[in-house]
Write an enzyme that holds these catalytic residues in place. Structure first.
Site, PDB file in Angstrom:
ATOM      1  CG  ASP A 269      -2.251   0.687   1.002  1.00  0.00           C
ATOM      2  OD1 ASP A 269      -2.239   1.923   1.111  1.00  0.00           O
ATOM      3  OD2 ASP A 269      -3.289   0.050   0.718  1.00  0.00           O
ATOM      4  CG  ASP A 270       0.457   6.054   0.934  1.00  0.00           C
ATOM      5  OD1 ASP A 270       1.482   6.321   0.304  1.00  0.00           O
ATOM      6  OD2 ASP A 270      -0.356   6.909   1.321  1.00  0.00           O
ATOM      7  CE  LYS A 379      -6.406   0.510  -0.874  1.00  0.00           C
ATOM      8  NZ  LYS A 379      -6.020   0.230   0.510  1.00  0.00           N
ATOM      9  CD1 TRP A 380      -8.111   5.206  -8.721  1.00  0.00           C
ATOM     10  CD2 TRP A 380      -6.946   4.476 -10.479  1.00  0.00           C
ATOM     11  NE1 TRP A 380      -8.008   6.242  -9.613  1.00  0.00           N
ATOM     12  CE2 TRP A 380      -7.301   5.819 -10.707  1.00  0.00           C
ATOM     13  CE3 TRP A 380      -6.218   3.809 -11.470  1.00  0.00           C
ATOM     14  CZ2 TRP A 380      -6.955   6.506 -11.868  1.00  0.00           C
ATOM     15  CZ3 TRP A 380      -5.878   4.487 -12.618  1.00  0.00           C
ATOM     16  CH2 TRP A 380      -6.238   5.824 -12.818  1.00  0.00           C
ATOM     17  CG  ASP A 381      -6.615   5.423  -1.808  1.00  0.00           C
ATOM     18  OD1 ASP A 381      -7.804   5.787  -1.731  1.00  0.00           O
ATOM     19  OD2 ASP A 381      -5.892   5.261  -0.794  1.00  0.00           O
ATOM     20  CG  MET A 382      -9.632  10.108  -6.050  1.00  0.00           C
ATOM     21  SD  MET A 382     -10.560  11.261  -5.043  1.00  0.00           S
ATOM     22  CE  MET A 382     -11.279  12.279  -6.241  1.00  0.00           C
ATOM     23  CG  ASN A 383      -6.923   8.880   0.033  1.00  0.00           C
ATOM     24  OD1 ASN A 383      -7.768   8.178   0.592  1.00  0.00           O
ATOM     25  ND2 ASN A 383      -5.800   8.392  -0.428  1.00  0.00           N
ATOM     26  CB  CYS A 429      -9.392   2.344  -2.459  1.00  0.00           C
ATOM     27  SG  CYS A 429      -9.172   2.986  -0.788  1.00  0.00           S
ATOM     28  CG  ASP A 451      -9.596   3.945   5.183  1.00  0.00           C
ATOM     29  OD1 ASP A 451      -9.456   3.033   4.340  1.00  0.00           O
ATOM     30  OD2 ASP A 451      -9.083   5.064   5.048  1.00  0.00           O
TER      31      ASP A 451
HETATM   32  C1  DGJ Z   1      -6.844   5.453   2.144  1.00  0.00           C
HETATM   33  C2  DGJ Z   1      -7.240   4.027   1.949  1.00  0.00           C
HETATM   34  O1  DGJ Z   1      -8.607   3.867   2.207  1.00  0.00           O
HETATM   35  C3  DGJ Z   1      -6.388   3.127   2.851  1.00  0.00           C
HETATM   36  O2  DGJ Z   1      -6.798   1.798   2.709  1.00  0.00           O
HETATM   37  C4  DGJ Z   1      -4.945   3.302   2.480  1.00  0.00           C
HETATM   38  O3  DGJ Z   1      -4.718   2.840   1.176  1.00  0.00           O
HETATM   39  C5  DGJ Z   1      -4.566   4.761   2.601  1.00  0.00           C
HETATM   40  N1  DGJ Z   1      -5.434   5.603   1.836  1.00  0.00           N
HETATM   41  C6  DGJ Z   1      -3.143   4.988   2.146  1.00  0.00           C
HETATM   42  O4  DGJ Z   1      -2.809   6.304   2.104  1.00  0.00           O
END
Ligand code: DGJ
Length: 634
Positions: A269-270, A379-383, A429, A451
Site C-alpha cells: 500500500d502507500d 489499488k486505485w485510491d483517491m483521498n 478505493c 477504512d
Molecule cells: C486510504 C485508503 O482507504 C487506505 O486503505 C490506504 O490505502 C490509505 N489511503 C493509504 O494512504
C-alpha cells in the site's frame, strides 16, 4: 438553453443495447436485451433528443439514458440533462437512500415521502461517502423480505442528483442524473451530449429482491469480464501493518508468513514512493524511494513472487502534492482557480484530468510499472473531494464542463487500463468507500468498502453496500484488535465471519500474531478456499432479525446455504435465538452440518433454526446447511 419544447418524432425498437461513448454502461447482446429509442425534436431550438429504454427481462430492470444533439446553427447551453425522469402513480412511499462519511459509509436513511422534493445528491466531484447515486421508493412496511421497491441507480462516479418530487395530488416524479449545479455544457452545432445511464429496478420481494436484481445485472453485464464470476484471491494489505514505513525486510517477512497462512496476494500500500513516512509529499512523482526499497518495485515484487504470492501495488494517480517534482514542473496541471488560494485535502491537490497531457502522463507512468508483468493487482485510491474545480485549458464559456470532463478523463484512463492490462486486477478505493459506484465498477473488479475495519461497524457498512453490490466486490479485511479506528476488541472468529462472505482479505502485521491466532487464520483461509467456488454465484440475503442486537446474512446456492448471525451483546434473558433462513427450496430437506439434524426447507424458512446463545459480546454463529438428497445422507 432557456427554452425547449420537445415533440415526439419517431421510434425504433432494436435488439441489444448501444454503448454510450466515453461512459461506462451495461453491456448486453441482441438476445439479452431490447432497446426502444424514442426521438423528440424542437426545430425552433435546433434540438433532437433520443431517449433510450433498454429492457433486460431476465434481470428485471430497465436502463435509461438520453442523447442530446444540436441540429441547429446556434450554440446551445445545456444546463440540466437528467438520465431518467419517471412519473409514478399517487400512493404512499418511503424514500430510502444511503448516507455516510469516511469510516462510516453506506448507512440507510428511510422516511415517509412527503409533499415537495426529497433528494440525495453529491456536488463533491465524486459519488462520495456522504451519499450513493441511488434511491428507492419503497412501500411502507416493506422489509428485507417483503414489499414493493422501485429503485434507481446511476452508472456514474461524479456529481449527481437523485430526487423524488411528490406533487399536490400525490403523484411522484423520480429523477436521477448529473447534478445540474456546477454543470453547464456548451453544445456547438452538430455536437452531441450523452447522459450517464440510469438503472430502474422493480421488485415485489422486498429489499432483498431489489438487491438480487442489481447483483445479477452487475455480475452479468457490468463488471470487467476477466474477473467477473472468478474466485477472488485472499490478500494481505500492508496499510494497517506497515503504514508508510515500508521496507524489503518487512515485505519478505510479511509475504512469507502470508503464504504460510494461506493468503494469495500481497498488496504493498502507500509509502513506497514517499520521501518521508507521512502524506505530506511526493504525490504525482511515482518514483520508488530506493532508500526504503533498494532495487525498487521490481525488487519488492520479486520477493513476493519468490514467496509464492501475487504482487499488488497501491497508487493514487489523481493526486499531486505541492512538495513534488511534478508540481514544480507543472503547477498548472493541478485543478485550481487562477488567482485564488488552492485548497489542500490530506496535503494534496488533484490533477486536472480534463487535460490530455495529464492523462498521457498518468498512462505512461502506470505503463512503466505494469509492462514487465510483475504487478498482478493495482489499488486505485483517491483521498479527497474535488475543490478549485477549474481547468486552465478550458475557455471561460466551458468552465461549467469541468466536473463532468474530470470524470470523463478518469474513465478514459481506467478504460485504457482495462483494455491494455485486462489481467491486472484493479481494486477501487477512495479513503474507503467514497467512490463506490457502478460507474467505477465497469472498470474495476472490487472496491475497498471502508477504512473502518471493525467487525461490528462492518456489519452496517457491508449491509448498506450489499443493497446494491454483490458481496464479492465489497472488500472486507480481518484486522487486529483493539481495532485501529474504534478501539473495540472483537474475537478473531467474528472478524473473519464479518468478511468471509465478502471479498476476504487480511490487513495486519502478521508477525504480531500468536501461534494460536496463526493457526486460526490458517484454518480460515483453508475453509474459504475450499468453499468460495461453490458460493461464487450464490444469492446473498440480508435477514429480517428479531431486533437490532442481531445482524444476519446468508449466501444460498442450489444445494447449500451458509448463514452468519452476529450477536452484538449477550442478552442474559435470552438463552436461545431462533433464526429463519431464506431462499431455500421449500420442498427439499436440508442437513445442518454441525448437528447433522435434517430439516425441511419450508420449516427452516418459516420456523428457523434454534441456536443456543453464547455469553460473549460480539459473538457470531454460523449455520451451514446442505440439501439432503435422501433421508440417510447428503
Ligand atoms: C486510504 C485508503 O482507504 C487506505 O486503505 C490506504 O490505502 C490509505 N489511503 C493509504 O494512504
Amino acid at each position: 438553453m432557456s427554452y425547449a419544447d420537445l415533440t415526439f418524432t419517431g421510434l425504433k425498437i432494436a435488439d441489444g443495447k448501444p454503448e454510450i461513448p466515453g461512459l461506462p454502461s451495461i453491456t448486453a447482446s441482441g438476445s439479452e436485451a431490447k432497446t426502444l429509442e424514442l426521438t423528440c425534436g424542437d426545430a425552433c431550438a435546433g434540438l433532437r433528443v433520443t431517449l433510450y429504454y433498454t429492457i433486460l427481462e431476465k434481470e428485471g430492470v430497465i436502463l435509461r439514458h438520453q442523447k442530446i444533439e444540436n441540429t441547429g446553427s446556434q450554440t446551445l447551453k445545456l444546463e440540466n440533462a437528467q438520465s431518467l425522469s419517471l412519473e409514478l402513480p399517487a400512493q404512499e412511499y418511503d424514500f430510502l437512500s444511503l448516507y455516510g462519511t469516511h469510516a462510516k459509509e453506506a448507512n440507510r436513511f428511510r422516511f415517509r415521502a412527503h409533499h415537495g422534493v426529497q433528494k440525495t445528491e453529491s456536488v463533491r466531484g465524486s459519488s462520495s461517502p456522504q451519499y450513493q447515486p441511488f434511491f428507492a421508493l419503497v412501500s411502507p412496511g416493506a422489509s428485507e423480505e417483503k414489499g414493493e421497491v422501485r429503485a434507481f441507480h446511476l452508472i456514474y462516479s461524479g456529481n449527481f442528483l437523485a430526487q423524488a418530487e411528490c406533487d399536490q395530488f400525490g403523484n411522484v416524479r423520480a429523477q436521477i442524473g448529473i447534478h445540474p449545479d456546477a454543470f453547464c455544457w456548451e453544445l456547438s452545432p452538430g455536437e452531441t451530449f450523452h447522459t450517464p445511464e440510469a438503472v430502474l429496478n422493480y421488485s415485489d420481494d422486498g429489499l432483498n429482491g431489489m438487491s438480487h436484481n442489481f447483483h445479477t445485472l452487475y455480475r452479468r453485464h457490468l463488471f470487467p469480464r476477466t474477473f467477473a464470476g472468478k474466485e477472488c484471491p485472499i490478500l494481505l494489505n500492508s496499510w494497517e501493518g506497515m503504514c508508510y514505513d515500508v521496507s524489503l525486510d518487512k515485505i519478505e517477512e510479511q509475504s512469507s508468513l502470508a503464504k504460510e497462512l494461506g493468503m494469495e496476494l500481497f498488496v504493498l500500500d502507500d509509502g513506497w514512493f514517499r520521501a518521508g513516512n507521512d502524506s505530506r509529499s511526493s504525490m504525482g512523482d511515482w518514483t520508488c524511494n530506493e532508500k526504503k526499497l533498494p532495487g525498487g518495485i521490481r525488487a519488492a515484487a520479486e520477493i513476493v513472487r519468490k514467496n509464492g504470492l501475487k504482487f499488488g501495488l497501491w497508487f493514487e494517480p489523481e493526486a499531486i502534492s505541492r512538495k513534488s517534482r511534478l508540481y514544480e514542473n507543472h503547477p498548472d496541471w493541478a485543478l485550481h482557480v487562477p488567482g485564488y488560494p488552492m485548497t489542500e485535502g490530506r496535503h494534496e491537490y488533484l490533477l486536472d484530468l480534463t487535460r490530455e497531457d495529464v492523462r498521457t502522463y498518468l498512462k505512461e507512468m502506470l505503463d512503466s510499472y505494469l509492462k514487465d508483468g510483475m504487478i498482478d493487482y493495482i489499488k486505485w485510491d483517491m483521498n479527497r473531494p474535488l475543490t478549485d474545480v477549474s481547468s486552465t485549458l478550458l475557455p471561460a464559456e466551458k468552465k461549467g464542463e469541468t466536473f463532468h470532463r474530470y470524470i470523463l478523463g478518469l474513465y478514459d484512463i481506467l478504460g485504457w487500463l482495462k483494455d491494455t492490462y485486462p489481467h491486472v486486477l484493479v481494486e477501487g478505493c477512495s479513503s474507503g468507500g467514497a467512490r463506490f459506484d457502478p460507474g467505477m465498477l465497469y472498470y474495476i473488479s472490487q472496491n475497498w468498502a471502508s477504512d473502518n475495519t471493525d467487525a461490528f461497524d462492518r456489519t452496517v457498512i457491508q449491509s448498506g453496500f450489499s443493497l446494491l453490490y454483490p458481496p464479492e466486490v465489497i472488500g472486507a479485511h480481518v484486522s487486529i484488535t483493539p481495532n485501529h479506528q474504534t478501539g473495540r476488541t472483537t474475537p478473531l472468529d467474528t472478524r473473519y465471519q464479518a468478511a468471509r462472505l465478502f471479498n476476504l482479505g487480511y490487513e495486519m502485521d502478521l508477525t504480531k500474531c500468536t501461534e494460536e491466532e496463526k493457526n486460526e487464520i490458517r484454518r480460515q483461509t483453508a475453509e474459504h478456499i475450499e468453499e468460495r467456488s461453490r458460493f461464487l454465484d450464490g444469492t446473498f440475503y440480508r435477514h429480517d432479525v428479531p431486533n437490532d442486537n442481531y445482524v444476519m446474512w446468508s449466501v444460498v446456492t442450489e444445494d447449500e446455504c451458509l448463514a452468519v448471525v452476529f450477536q452484538k451483546f449477550f442478552d442474559p434473558l435470552c438463552s436461545h435465538g431462533r433464526f429463519r433462513l431464506l431462499g431455500l427450496d421449500p420442498d427439499a430437506d436440508y442437513m445442518d452440518a454441525e448437528s447433522r439434524k435434517v430439516y425441511g426447507g419450508d420449516e427452516l424458512m418459516q420456523i428457523g433454526v434454534t441456536v443456543p446463545l453464547v455469553k460473549e459480546d460480539f459473538h457470531t454463529f454460523v449455520i451451514r446447511l446442505k440439501r439432503a438428497f435422501c433421508c440417510t445422507g447428503l
